[in-house]
Design a protein around this motif. Structure first.
Motif, PDB file in Angstrom:
ATOM      1  N   SER A  44       0.829  -1.197   0.000  1.00  0.00           N
ATOM      2  CA  SER A  44       0.000   0.000   0.000  1.00  0.00           C
ATOM      3  C   SER A  44       0.868   1.253   0.000  1.00  0.00           C
ATOM      4  CB  SER A  44      -0.900   0.019   1.243  1.00  0.00           C
ATOM      5  OG  SER A  44      -1.552   1.272   1.384  1.00  0.00           O
ATOM      6  N   ARG A  72       0.326   3.655   1.648  1.00  0.00           N
ATOM      7  CA  ARG A  72       0.364   4.121   3.035  1.00  0.00           C
ATOM      8  C   ARG A  72       1.664   3.720   3.730  1.00  0.00           C
ATOM      9  NH1 ARG A  72      -5.287   1.768   4.933  1.00  0.00           N
ATOM     10  NH2 ARG A  72      -4.750   0.304   3.279  1.00  0.00           N
ATOM     11  N   LEU A  87      -6.545   6.235   1.370  1.00  0.00           N
ATOM     12  CA  LEU A  87      -5.310   6.935   0.995  1.00  0.00           C
ATOM     13  C   LEU A  87      -5.338   8.423   1.327  1.00  0.00           C
ATOM     14  CD1 LEU A  87      -4.618   5.329  -2.505  1.00  0.00           C
ATOM     15  CD2 LEU A  87      -3.656   4.688  -0.284  1.00  0.00           C
ATOM     16  N   SER A 102       3.068  -1.233  -6.605  1.00  0.00           N
ATOM     17  CA  SER A 102       2.175  -1.222  -5.449  1.00  0.00           C
ATOM     18  C   SER A 102       0.893  -1.991  -5.731  1.00  0.00           C
ATOM     19  CB  SER A 102       1.846   0.226  -5.089  1.00  0.00           C
ATOM     20  OG  SER A 102       0.961   0.299  -4.015  1.00  0.00           O
ATOM     21  N   SER A 159      -2.816  -3.521  -4.628  1.00  0.00           N
ATOM     22  CA  SER A 159      -3.958  -3.229  -3.754  1.00  0.00           C
ATOM     23  C   SER A 159      -3.723  -1.993  -2.898  1.00  0.00           C
ATOM     24  CB  SER A 159      -4.270  -4.431  -2.842  1.00  0.00           C
ATOM     25  OG  SER A 159      -3.203  -4.704  -1.970  1.00  0.00           O
ATOM     26  N   SER A 160      -3.186  -0.955  -3.525  1.00  0.00           N
ATOM     27  CA  SER A 160      -2.760   0.206  -2.753  1.00  0.00           C
ATOM     28  C   SER A 160      -3.928   1.008  -2.191  1.00  0.00           C
ATOM     29  CB  SER A 160      -1.879   1.115  -3.611  1.00  0.00           C
ATOM     30  OG  SER A 160      -2.537   1.469  -4.793  1.00  0.00           O
ATOM     31  N   TYR A 161      -5.145   0.732  -2.653  1.00  0.00           N
ATOM     32  CA  TYR A 161      -6.285   1.470  -2.126  1.00  0.00           C
ATOM     33  C   TYR A 161      -7.155   0.599  -1.244  1.00  0.00           C
ATOM     34  CZ  TYR A 161      -8.962  -1.156  -5.487  1.00  0.00           C
ATOM     35  OH  TYR A 161      -9.531  -2.183  -6.183  1.00  0.00           O
ATOM     36  N   GLU A 174      -4.541  -4.371   2.835  1.00  0.00           N
ATOM     37  CA  GLU A 174      -3.098  -4.531   2.799  1.00  0.00           C
ATOM     38  C   GLU A 174      -2.758  -6.013   2.845  1.00  0.00           C
ATOM     39  OE1 GLU A 174      -1.378  -2.228   5.856  1.00  0.00           O
ATOM     40  OE2 GLU A 174      -2.280  -0.361   5.176  1.00  0.00           O
TER      41      GLU A 174
END
Length: 199
Positions: A26, A28, A63, A183, A185-187, A190
């Motif tokens: 992610s 994040r 995000l 990245s 599944s960055s949204y 996790e």
């Protein structure tokens, strides 16, 4: 996307093109202050699966905090969204590009040739070079440190490599400054417990 197909075929002969510098679950997990301190000054973002859910024009809610921090650290004008939907040949009137730019608060590149074409890579470099020229009011401060963030190795990773080649034409060590955070599944959910990751 003929450019994506060509890149996939090319990668069979040169698999090293598909190896990202960093893979995180992610955005994040990224420490924007440390990335800035490493010398990066410009960032290219993919849209779907990176900043938004597929086919949506709003920033993914998880995000929000990291996106605000990224814009604060780098400045919105130094971030650029390059999508094969919004701003591409699939968006000839640039209506989606305008909507996404308004929603995310950063520029969206309008480009006739989709990623990972060399033509699109040149447009990205020209965009950031023009920013550097305006900022310096004379000659830009080289090298241009560019970070590319995406989720598809056969488009975003190859695209990063082509940006690096464009940079290499204007600076001797340009290939060191175009990197990619791959990245997944960055949204959404996790997939690992990594944290505070930095290039």
């Amino acid at each position: 996307n003929i450019h994506g197909i060509a890149a996939a075929v090319q990668s069979i002969r040169r698999p090293g093109l598909l190896i990202p510098h960093l893979h995180v679950a992610s955005m994040r997990h990224l420490d924007w202050h440390r990335i800035y301190a490493s010398g990066v000054r410009y960032i290219v973002f993919d849209k779907d699966n990176c900043l938004t859910a597929p086919h949506y024009d709003q920033l993914a809610e998880p995000l929000q905090t990291t996106w605000e921090e990224c814009r604060h650290v780098f400045g919105s004008e130094n971030l650029l969204l390059v999508s094969n939907s919004a701003g591409s040949s699939s968006d000839p009137q640039a209506l989606a590009a305008e909507t996404v730019s308004s929603n995310l608060g950063i520029p969206v590149l309008c480009h006739a040739a989709k990623k990972p074409s060399s033509q699109c890579a040149r447009q990205v470099v020209e965009h950031f070079l023009s920013l550097a020229l305006r900022r310096a009011e004379s000659s830009p401060s080289l090298p241009l440190h560019v970070l590319v963030i995406g989720d598809r190795i056969t488009t975003d990773m190859v695209f990063a490599q082509r940006i690096a080649r464009c940079l290499a034409k204007i600076e001797s060590d340009g290939d060191k400054h175009s990197v990619l955070v791959f990245s997944q599944s960055s949204y959404g959910e996790e997939r690992d417990s990594a944290r505070d990751v930095c290039v």
